[in-house]
Design a protein around this motif. Structure first.
Motif: not given
Length: 97
Positions: A15-26, A72-82
């Motif tokens: 399954x694919x989770x989305x950052x930041x919504x599912x970060x804790x779960x992932x 976990x999907x990090x949609x852009x560079x800003x998400x990856x840095x976060x």
């Protein structure tokens, strides 16, 4: 752009989770709160390769981190840095890399 995880084995997509919504779960389901696992995830993201049970790859501007349970999907560079700032504190400890 399709943010789908690659299968973890023949016919077994994760399954694919989305950052930041599912970060804790992932983090929880993939064991990333442990220092060694956190270091492997961060190294995978930095090099976009496989480090033990964790892998990272680029998909357009996004980054996909795949763990033993889910991706976990990090949609852009800003998400990856976060994400890196979020995980870095878990990566400290005495356990060998």
């Amino acid at each position: 752009m399709s943010l789908r995880a690659r299968p973890d084995g023949p016919g077994h997509p994760v399954p694919v989770r989305a950052w930041p919504e599912d970060e804790a779960l992932w983090l929880d389901e993939n064991g990333v709160r442990r220092p060694r696992a956190a270091r492997h995830v961060l190294a995978s993201l930095a090099a976009l390769d496989r480090r033990g049970r964790y892998a990272a790859r680029a998909e357009g501007a996004a980054r996909i981190l795949t763990g033993p349970v889910s991706a976990l999907a990090l949609r852009d560079a800003e998400a990856a840095i976060g994400f890196v700032f979020s995980v870095t504190p878990y990566g400290y400890g005495e356990e060998a890399f």
